[in-house]
Design a protein around this motif. Structure first.
Motif, PDB file in Angstrom:
ATOM      1  N   TYR A  38      11.776 -22.933  45.840  1.00  0.00           N
ATOM      2  CA  TYR A  38      11.662 -24.461  45.238  1.00  0.00           C
ATOM      3  C   TYR A  38      12.900 -25.276  45.526  1.00  0.00           C
ATOM      4  O   TYR A  38      12.769 -26.396  45.817  1.00  0.00           O
ATOM      5  CB  TYR A  38      11.329 -24.242  43.894  1.00  0.00           C
ATOM      6  N   PHE A  39      14.253 -24.702  45.316  1.00  0.00           N
ATOM      7  CA  PHE A  39      15.353 -25.420  45.663  1.00  0.00           C
ATOM      8  C   PHE A  39      15.468 -26.114  46.920  1.00  0.00           C
ATOM      9  O   PHE A  39      15.793 -27.226  47.193  1.00  0.00           O
ATOM     10  CB  PHE A  39      16.666 -24.632  45.159  1.00  0.00           C
ATOM     11  N   HIS A  40      15.010 -25.229  47.967  1.00  0.00           N
ATOM     12  CA  HIS A  40      15.058 -25.620  49.416  1.00  0.00           C
ATOM     13  C   HIS A  40      13.905 -26.570  49.668  1.00  0.00           C
ATOM     14  O   HIS A  40      14.097 -27.536  50.362  1.00  0.00           O
ATOM     15  CB  HIS A  40      15.285 -24.282  50.575  1.00  0.00           C
ATOM     16  N   VAL A  41      12.786 -26.466  49.050  1.00  0.00           N
ATOM     17  CA  VAL A  41      11.587 -27.299  49.270  1.00  0.00           C
ATOM     18  C   VAL A  41      12.065 -28.598  48.810  1.00  0.00           C
ATOM     19  O   VAL A  41      11.679 -29.735  49.479  1.00  0.00           O
ATOM     20  CB  VAL A  41      10.318 -26.836  48.646  1.00  0.00           C
ATOM     21  N   LYS A  42      12.743 -28.731  47.739  1.00  0.00           N
ATOM     22  CA  LYS A  42      13.036 -29.917  47.176  1.00  0.00           C
ATOM     23  C   LYS A  42      14.113 -30.524  47.873  1.00  0.00           C
ATOM     24  O   LYS A  42      14.007 -31.879  48.180  1.00  0.00           O
ATOM     25  CB  LYS A  42      13.935 -29.772  45.791  1.00  0.00           C
ATOM     26  N   LEU A  43      15.255 -29.744  48.585  1.00  0.00           N
ATOM     27  CA  LEU A  43      15.870 -30.421  49.647  1.00  0.00           C
ATOM     28  C   LEU A  43      15.326 -31.117  50.892  1.00  0.00           C
ATOM     29  O   LEU A  43      15.487 -32.041  51.125  1.00  0.00           O
ATOM     30  CB  LEU A  43      16.853 -29.452  50.181  1.00  0.00           C
ATOM     31  N   LEU A  44      14.010 -30.347  51.293  1.00  0.00           N
ATOM     32  CA  LEU A  44      13.378 -30.819  52.550  1.00  0.00           C
ATOM     33  C   LEU A  44      12.588 -31.874  51.853  1.00  0.00           C
ATOM     34  O   LEU A  44      12.440 -32.997  52.730  1.00  0.00           O
ATOM     35  CB  LEU A  44      12.350 -29.582  52.793  1.00  0.00           C
ATOM     36  N   GLY A  45      12.291 -32.164  50.671  1.00  0.00           N
ATOM     37  CA  GLY A  45      11.465 -33.374  49.931  1.00  0.00           C
ATOM     38  C   GLY A  45      12.407 -34.605  50.166  1.00  0.00           C
ATOM     39  O   GLY A  45      11.906 -35.390  50.398  1.00  0.00           O
ATOM     40  N   GLU A  46      13.815 -34.121  49.729  1.00  0.00           N
ATOM     41  CA  GLU A  46      14.663 -35.495  49.708  1.00  0.00           C
ATOM     42  C   GLU A  46      14.748 -35.878  51.193  1.00  0.00           C
ATOM     43  O   GLU A  46      14.977 -37.200  51.406  1.00  0.00           O
ATOM     44  CB  GLU A  46      16.004 -34.808  49.159  1.00  0.00           C
ATOM     45  N   ALA A  47      14.753 -35.045  52.215  1.00  0.00           N
ATOM     46  CA  ALA A  47      14.969 -35.645  53.533  1.00  0.00           C
ATOM     47  C   ALA A  47      13.636 -36.222  54.068  1.00  0.00           C
ATOM     48  O   ALA A  47      13.670 -36.678  55.240  1.00  0.00           O
ATOM     49  CB  ALA A  47      15.273 -34.238  54.391  1.00  0.00           C
ATOM     50  N   GLY A  48      12.695 -36.159  53.255  1.00  0.00           N
ATOM     51  CA  GLY A  48      11.278 -36.659  53.681  1.00  0.00           C
ATOM     52  C   GLY A  48      10.447 -35.694  54.611  1.00  0.00           C
ATOM     53  O   GLY A  48       9.267 -36.023  55.128  1.00  0.00           O
ATOM     54  N   TYR A  49      10.758 -34.351  54.812  1.00  0.00           N
ATOM     55  CA  TYR A  49      10.177 -33.537  55.693  1.00  0.00           C
ATOM     56  C   TYR A  49       8.968 -32.907  55.133  1.00  0.00           C
ATOM     57  O   TYR A  49       8.109 -32.373  55.736  1.00  0.00           O
ATOM     58  CB  TYR A  49      10.942 -32.467  56.129  1.00  0.00           C
ATOM     59  N   VAL A  50       8.803 -32.910  53.683  1.00  0.00           N
ATOM     60  CA  VAL A  50       7.771 -32.178  52.981  1.00  0.00           C
ATOM     61  C   VAL A  50       7.530 -33.215  51.644  1.00  0.00           C
ATOM     62  O   VAL A  50       8.258 -33.895  51.088  1.00  0.00           O
ATOM     63  CB  VAL A  50       8.014 -30.709  52.416  1.00  0.00           C
ATOM     64  N   THR A  51       6.244 -32.892  51.178  1.00  0.00           N
ATOM     65  CA  THR A  51       5.912 -33.582  49.888  1.00  0.00           C
ATOM     66  C   THR A  51       5.616 -31.973  49.049  1.00  0.00           C
ATOM     67  O   THR A  51       5.135 -31.264  49.590  1.00  0.00           O
ATOM     68  CB  THR A  51       4.613 -34.222  49.854  1.00  0.00           C
ATOM     69  N   TYR A  52       5.899 -32.059  47.717  1.00  0.00           N
ATOM     70  CA  TYR A  52       5.738 -31.024  47.043  1.00  0.00           C
ATOM     71  C   TYR A  52       5.252 -31.485  45.622  1.00  0.00           C
ATOM     72  O   TYR A  52       5.475 -32.585  45.275  1.00  0.00           O
ATOM     73  CB  TYR A  52       6.916 -30.110  47.055  1.00  0.00           C
ATOM     74  N   ASP A  53       4.845 -30.591  44.744  1.00  0.00           N
ATOM     75  CA  ASP A  53       4.591 -30.498  43.363  1.00  0.00           C
ATOM     76  C   ASP A  53       4.533 -29.226  42.772  1.00  0.00           C
ATOM     77  O   ASP A  53       4.593 -28.201  43.507  1.00  0.00           O
ATOM     78  CB  ASP A  53       2.915 -31.125  43.098  1.00  0.00           C
ATOM     79  N   ARG A  54       4.880 -29.347  41.349  1.00  0.00           N
ATOM     80  CA  ARG A  54       5.120 -28.003  40.698  1.00  0.00           C
ATOM     81  C   ARG A  54       4.484 -27.942  39.265  1.00  0.00           C
ATOM     82  O   ARG A  54       3.992 -28.803  38.845  1.00  0.00           O
ATOM     83  CB  ARG A  54       6.485 -27.665  40.565  1.00  0.00           C
ATOM     84  N   VAL A  55       4.428 -26.476  38.724  1.00  0.00           N
ATOM     85  CA  VAL A  55       4.044 -26.391  37.644  1.00  0.00           C
ATOM     86  C   VAL A  55       4.523 -25.467  36.367  1.00  0.00           C
ATOM     87  O   VAL A  55       5.255 -24.451  37.366  1.00  0.00           O
ATOM     88  CB  VAL A  55       2.310 -25.825  37.622  1.00  0.00           C
ATOM     89  N   PHE A  56       5.401 -26.057  35.480  1.00  0.00           N
ATOM     90  CA  PHE A  56       6.112 -25.280  34.708  1.00  0.00           C
ATOM     91  C   PHE A  56       5.235 -24.808  33.261  1.00  0.00           C
ATOM     92  O   PHE A  56       4.440 -25.403  33.183  1.00  0.00           O
ATOM     93  CB  PHE A  56       7.153 -26.225  34.213  1.00  0.00           C
ATOM     94  N   ALA A  57       5.547 -23.503  33.117  1.00  0.00           N
ATOM     95  CA  ALA A  57       5.104 -22.886  31.844  1.00  0.00           C
ATOM     96  C   ALA A  57       6.145 -22.334  31.085  1.00  0.00           C
ATOM     97  O   ALA A  57       7.210 -21.497  31.902  1.00  0.00           O
ATOM     98  CB  ALA A  57       4.020 -22.267  32.107  1.00  0.00           C
ATOM     99  N   ASP A  58       6.459 -22.393  29.767  1.00  0.00           N
ATOM    100  CA  ASP A  58       7.548 -21.851  29.220  1.00  0.00           C
ATOM    101  C   ASP A  58       8.797 -22.025  29.814  1.00  0.00           C
ATOM    102  O   ASP A  58       9.693 -21.223  29.850  1.00  0.00           O
ATOM    103  CB  ASP A  58       7.334 -20.305  29.145  1.00  0.00           C
ATOM    104  N   ASN A  59       9.127 -23.386  30.170  1.00  0.00           N
ATOM    105  CA  ASN A  59      10.263 -23.484  30.795  1.00  0.00           C
ATOM    106  C   ASN A  59      10.667 -22.931  32.028  1.00  0.00           C
ATOM    107  O   ASN A  59      11.777 -22.766  32.284  1.00  0.00           O
ATOM    108  CB  ASN A  59      11.463 -23.613  29.699  1.00  0.00           C
ATOM    109  N   LYS A  60       9.671 -22.225  32.488  1.00  0.00           N
ATOM    110  CA  LYS A  60       9.945 -21.644  33.947  1.00  0.00           C
ATOM    111  C   LYS A  60       9.062 -22.313  34.750  1.00  0.00           C
ATOM    112  O   LYS A  60       7.899 -22.477  34.797  1.00  0.00           O
ATOM    113  CB  LYS A  60       9.553 -20.201  33.888  1.00  0.00           C
ATOM    114  N   LEU A  61       9.664 -22.441  36.131  1.00  0.00           N
ATOM    115  CA  LEU A  61       8.629 -22.768  37.103  1.00  0.00           C
ATOM    116  C   LEU A  61       7.515 -21.686  37.429  1.00  0.00           C
ATOM    117  O   LEU A  61       8.002 -20.530  37.657  1.00  0.00           O
ATOM    118  CB  LEU A  61       9.531 -22.725  38.636  1.00  0.00           C
ATOM    119  N   LYS A  62       6.415 -21.894  37.603  1.00  0.00           N
ATOM    120  CA  LYS A  62       5.082 -21.123  37.797  1.00  0.00           C
ATOM    121  C   LYS A  62       4.756 -20.694  39.097  1.00  0.00           C
ATOM    122  O   LYS A  62       4.496 -20.045  39.572  1.00  0.00           O
ATOM    123  CB  LYS A  62       3.952 -21.310  36.662  1.00  0.00           C
ATOM    124  N   VAL A  63       4.516 -22.012  39.280  1.00  0.00           N
ATOM    125  CA  VAL A  63       3.796 -22.180  40.837  1.00  0.00           C
ATOM    126  C   VAL A  63       4.313 -23.577  41.559  1.00  0.00           C
ATOM    127  O   VAL A  63       4.520 -24.506  40.653  1.00  0.00           O
ATOM    128  CB  VAL A  63       2.323 -22.117  40.902  1.00  0.00           C
TER     129      VAL A  63
END
Length: 124
Positions: A38-63
């Protein structure tokens, strides 16, 4: 966490390989790697190479899921065009198809590292 350029290239290649140019990563499937991915996908998103979304539950990234953008496709095409020895890219793509799980073996694979270094430090 430090940026791992080899992992970023691997993510882009994995996205390109997928029929819909997207991936879905679930904590149940990748409990040890999801935060790093997820950290690296966010970096790729900042560069414009990917779009992404996420779901958190219990303060943890689930998917999370990511999709390759037009800029991401253009980047991969540019890399292929600039690469004098396209067999390195072909080998890296072949390496990704051998396993379905993200493992440290795939991430630090010598061919991925060598390929990424050739992008970062091209010979003149």
């Amino acid at each position: 966490m430090k940026r791992n350029k080899a992992l970023m290239v691997q993510i882009l290649l994995r996205l390109e390989e997928n029929e819909k140019s997207q991936i879905l990563i679930n904590r149940e499937d990748e409990p040890e790697m999801i935060d790093t991915l997820y950290f690296h996908v966010k970096l790729l998103g900042e560069a414009g190479y990917v779009t992404y979304d996420r779901v958190f539950a219990d303060n943890k990234l689930k998917v999370f899921w990511a999709r390759l953008t037009n800029k991401g496709y253009d980047y991969l095409e540019q890399v292929e065009a600039e690469q004098e020895d396209t067999s390195k890219l072909a080998e890296a793509k072949g390496l990704l198809t051998k396993g379905t799980q993200w493992t440290m073996t795939n991430i630090v694979s010598p061919i991925i590292v060598e390929y990424t270094n050739s992008l970062i430090f091209p010979s003149k």
